[in-house]
Every structure is written in C-alpha cells, then in structure tokens.
Design a protein around this motif. Structure first.
Motif, PDB file in Angstrom:
ATOM      1  N   ASP A  63      38.901 -13.380  26.029  1.00 29.12           N
ATOM      2  CA  ASP A  63      38.007 -14.198  26.590  1.00 29.12           C
ATOM      3  C   ASP A  63      38.483 -15.553  26.652  1.00 29.12           C
ATOM      4  OD1 ASP A  63      35.693 -15.194  27.521  1.00 29.12           O
ATOM      5  OD2 ASP A  63      34.487 -15.052  25.947  1.00 29.12           O
ATOM      6  N   LEU A  64      38.656 -16.281  27.552  1.00 32.64           N
ATOM      7  CA  LEU A  64      39.257 -17.486  27.912  1.00 32.64           C
ATOM      8  C   LEU A  64      37.990 -18.354  28.041  1.00 32.64           C
ATOM      9  CD1 LEU A  64      42.408 -17.096  29.958  1.00 32.64           C
ATOM     10  CD2 LEU A  64      42.142 -17.387  27.552  1.00 32.64           C
ATOM     11  N   ARG A  65      36.575 -18.048  27.780  1.00 31.83           N
ATOM     12  CA  ARG A  65      35.674 -18.895  28.063  1.00 31.83           C
ATOM     13  C   ARG A  65      35.533 -19.847  29.270  1.00 31.83           C
ATOM     14  NH1 ARG A  65      36.483 -20.776  22.146  1.00 31.83           N
ATOM     15  NH2 ARG A  65      36.211 -18.752  21.014  1.00 31.83           N
ATOM     16  N   GLY A  66      35.607 -19.158  30.472  1.00 28.85           N
ATOM     17  CA  GLY A  66      35.470 -19.486  31.565  1.00 28.85           C
ATOM     18  C   GLY A  66      36.839 -20.391  32.319  1.00 28.85           C
ATOM     19  N   ILE A  67      37.953 -20.320  31.572  1.00 29.50           N
ATOM     20  CA  ILE A  67      39.015 -21.019  32.046  1.00 29.50           C
ATOM     21  C   ILE A  67      40.067 -19.863  32.662  1.00 29.50           C
ATOM     22  CG2 ILE A  67      41.256 -22.065  31.404  1.00 29.50           C
ATOM     23  CD1 ILE A  67      39.806 -23.019  28.869  1.00 29.50           C
ATOM     24  N   ASP A  68      40.215 -20.006  33.972  1.00 31.78           N
ATOM     25  CA  ASP A  68      40.923 -19.021  34.840  1.00 31.78           C
ATOM     26  C   ASP A  68      42.667 -19.485  34.928  1.00 31.78           C
ATOM     27  OD1 ASP A  68      40.503 -21.352  36.613  1.00 31.78           O
ATOM     28  OD2 ASP A  68      39.854 -19.953  38.238  1.00 31.78           O
ATOM     29  N   VAL A  69      43.334 -18.946  35.663  1.00 37.84           N
ATOM     30  CA  VAL A  69      44.701 -19.180  35.787  1.00 37.84           C
ATOM     31  C   VAL A  69      44.852 -20.564  36.409  1.00 37.84           C
ATOM     32  CG1 VAL A  69      46.959 -18.519  36.551  1.00 37.84           C
ATOM     33  CG2 VAL A  69      45.507 -16.782  35.636  1.00 37.84           C
ATOM     34  N   LEU A  70      44.230 -20.699  37.403  1.00 35.17           N
ATOM     35  CA  LEU A  70      44.177 -21.815  38.360  1.00 35.17           C
ATOM     36  C   LEU A  70      43.989 -23.504  37.639  1.00 35.17           C
ATOM     37  CD1 LEU A  70      44.607 -23.434  40.830  1.00 35.17           C
ATOM     38  CD2 LEU A  70      42.385 -22.854  41.640  1.00 35.17           C
ATOM     39  N   HIS A  71      42.769 -23.028  36.802  1.00 39.11           N
ATOM     40  CA  HIS A  71      42.330 -24.210  35.725  1.00 39.11           C
ATOM     41  C   HIS A  71      43.490 -24.526  34.795  1.00 39.11           C
ATOM     42  CE1 HIS A  71      38.516 -23.666  37.880  1.00 39.11           C
ATOM     43  NE2 HIS A  71      38.518 -25.063  37.844  1.00 39.11           N
ATOM     44  N   ALA A  72      43.987 -23.380  34.379  1.00 36.10           N
ATOM     45  CA  ALA A  72      45.029 -23.605  33.300  1.00 36.10           C
ATOM     46  C   ALA A  72      46.232 -24.228  33.802  1.00 36.10           C
ATOM     47  CB  ALA A  72      45.503 -22.336  32.462  1.00 36.10           C
ATOM     48  N   THR A  73      46.613 -23.807  35.090  1.00 33.30           N
ATOM     49  CA  THR A  73      47.653 -24.357  35.535  1.00 33.30           C
ATOM     50  C   THR A  73      47.519 -25.808  35.851  1.00 33.30           C
ATOM     51  OG1 THR A  73      48.314 -22.381  36.504  1.00 33.30           O
ATOM     52  CG2 THR A  73      49.404 -24.270  37.700  1.00 33.30           C
ATOM     53  N   ARG A  74      46.344 -26.221  36.364  1.00 34.14           N
ATOM     54  CA  ARG A  74      46.142 -27.797  36.646  1.00 34.14           C
ATOM     55  C   ARG A  74      46.087 -28.428  35.473  1.00 34.14           C
ATOM     56  NH1 ARG A  74      41.090 -26.890  40.958  1.00 34.14           N
ATOM     57  NH2 ARG A  74      42.635 -26.301  42.781  1.00 34.14           N
ATOM     58  N   ALA A  75      45.485 -27.997  34.346  1.00 36.24           N
ATOM     59  CA  ALA A  75      45.442 -28.688  33.128  1.00 36.24           C
ATOM     60  C   ALA A  75      46.987 -28.918  32.457  1.00 36.24           C
ATOM     61  CB  ALA A  75      44.729 -27.983  32.040  1.00 36.24           C
ATOM     62  N   GLY A  76      47.712 -27.931  32.354  1.00 36.66           N
ATOM     63  CA  GLY A  76      49.063 -27.926  32.042  1.00 36.66           C
ATOM     64  C   GLY A  76      49.848 -28.953  32.719  1.00 36.66           C
ATOM     65  N   ALA A  77      49.644 -29.153  34.089  1.00 41.27           N
ATOM     66  CA  ALA A  77      50.305 -30.062  34.921  1.00 41.27           C
ATOM     67  C   ALA A  77      49.824 -31.352  34.552  1.00 41.27           C
ATOM     68  CB  ALA A  77      50.022 -29.924  36.368  1.00 41.27           C
ATOM     69  N   LEU A  78      48.508 -31.551  34.489  1.00 41.92           N
ATOM     70  CA  LEU A  78      47.702 -32.968  33.922  1.00 41.92           C
ATOM     71  C   LEU A  78      48.298 -33.349  32.623  1.00 41.92           C
ATOM     72  CD1 LEU A  78      46.098 -35.511  34.661  1.00 41.92           C
ATOM     73  CD2 LEU A  78      44.264 -33.887  33.706  1.00 41.92           C
ATOM     74  N   GLY A  79      48.338 -32.507  31.724  1.00 42.73           N
ATOM     75  CA  GLY A  79      48.919 -32.662  30.468  1.00 42.73           C
ATOM     76  C   GLY A  79      50.378 -33.250  30.340  1.00 42.73           C
ATOM     77  N   GLY A  80      51.194 -32.609  31.144  1.00 42.57           N
ATOM     78  CA  GLY A  80      52.631 -32.770  31.276  1.00 42.57           C
ATOM     79  C   GLY A  80      52.949 -34.068  32.019  1.00 42.57           C
ATOM     80  N   ALA A  81      51.870 -34.323  32.777  1.00 44.09           N
ATOM     81  CA  ALA A  81      52.117 -35.669  33.652  1.00 44.09           C
ATOM     82  C   ALA A  81      51.705 -37.054  32.800  1.00 44.09           C
ATOM     83  CB  ALA A  81      51.470 -35.766  34.854  1.00 44.09           C
ATOM     84  N   ILE A  82      50.725 -36.744  31.889  1.00 42.23           N
ATOM     85  CA  ILE A  82      50.386 -37.706  30.919  1.00 42.23           C
ATOM     86  C   ILE A  82      51.109 -37.914  29.699  1.00 42.23           C
ATOM     87  CG2 ILE A  82      48.339 -38.519  29.418  1.00 42.23           C
ATOM     88  CD1 ILE A  82      46.502 -37.148  31.456  1.00 42.23           C
ATOM     89  N   LEU A  83      51.568 -36.371  28.944  1.00 43.38           N
ATOM     90  CA  LEU A  83      52.300 -36.529  27.655  1.00 43.38           C
ATOM     91  C   LEU A  83      53.807 -36.914  27.968  1.00 43.38           C
ATOM     92  CD1 LEU A  83      50.739 -33.724  25.812  1.00 43.38           C
ATOM     93  CD2 LEU A  83      50.680 -36.185  25.296  1.00 43.38           C
TER      94      LEU A  83
END
Length: 159
Positions: free
Chosen positions: A62-82
């Motif tokens: 259970d990912l508590r509402g996180i789907d693959v698209l949102h996880a991909t976007r969060a990873g891209a944003l985290g990579g762009a910031i970090l």
C-alpha cells in the motif's frame, strides 16, 4: 513511503543508468562532462521513483495514494534539486566527516592495531596517593598489572 520507494528502486536504477552511461562521451581524462553527470543523477532519481513504485505496487504494498506517475515526478524533482545541491553540500559534508573521523584515520595511517587505556589509583599505607595512566596501543611496557590482564585474554584476542 517516498523513502521506501526510493530505496526499492535505486539499486536497479543505478545499474540501468550505469550501463547506459557507458556510451556517453568522455574527455581526455576519461571523465564524463559535468552536465552529463547532472543529467545522470537526475535520471537515476527519476528512474528510482518509477521502478520503486512499480515494484512495490506489483508486490501489493500500500503506497498510500502514491502512483507510479507521482513517484516518477517526485524522483525527477528530487534529482533536479539534490543534484546541484550536492555540489554545494558535498564539501561541507566531507569536511564534517574529516573532522569526526580524523583521529581514526590517523591511527589507521600509523598502523595502530588497537588502543589500550589503563588508569590505576591507590593510597598506600603511609597515606600517599598514587596514580598512573597509560594511553597507548599494544601494551604499556613494564606494567605488571596490565601484563597479567593481557595474559588472561584468550589467544585469539591478544595483540
């Protein structure tokens, strides 16, 4: 959940992006040009989110509402910031680790096998106070108390 997604997807993402990055152009020194390095970091983070969410959803977590698209976007944003952030933060992190671990690194460089600290305090029958301290590696030389303690150690623990 974001940490679980990233931890699940990053080992696979690092392997995939590492293999794909072998075709990137390198300079004369064999290093990848730094903008490509930033792109690689962002790609790993993006792919980590994608793969991590997909793997966990496939295994009915259970990912508590996180789907693959949102996880991909969060990873891209985290990579762009970090990615750029790590350029600024890395020297400070290395400096802090150097300060914290410098005594250990010095001891390892000098070949110390182990450090022994011994302190002994007593009053003799004339009311005089005696104390001795030994901070060294190996043994403290001619201190019979320490030698007796070392003789009591099992053979595989002795220096």
């Amino acid at each position: 959940m974001a940490a679980a997604i990233g931890a699940t997807g990053s080992p696979v993402a690092v392997l995939i992006v590492g293999l794909c990055s072998q075709v990137l152009p390198t300079g004369e020194d064999g290093k990848v040009w730094w903008p490509f390095g930033m792109f690689i970091y962002t790609a790993v983070m993006t792919l980590s989110g994608t793969l991590g969410a997909a793997i966990l959803r496939h295994n009915h977590v259970d990912l508590r509402g996180i789907d693959v698209l949102h996880a991909t976007r969060a990873g891209a944003l985290g990579g762009a910031i970090l990615g750029p952030g790590s350029i600024v933060a890395a020297p400070f992190i290395l400096l802090a680790l150097g300060v914290v671990f410098s005594p250990l690194l010095i001891a390892m460089k000098l070949g110390f096998r182990w450090v022994y600290v011994r302190s002994s305090e007593s009053w003799d029958d004339r009311g005089r106070y005696r104390s001795s301290h030994c901070y060294t590696y190996g043994t403290c030389g001619d201190d019979s108390d320490i030698e007796d303690e070392l003789d009591q150690l099992p053979p595989h623990v002795r220096p």
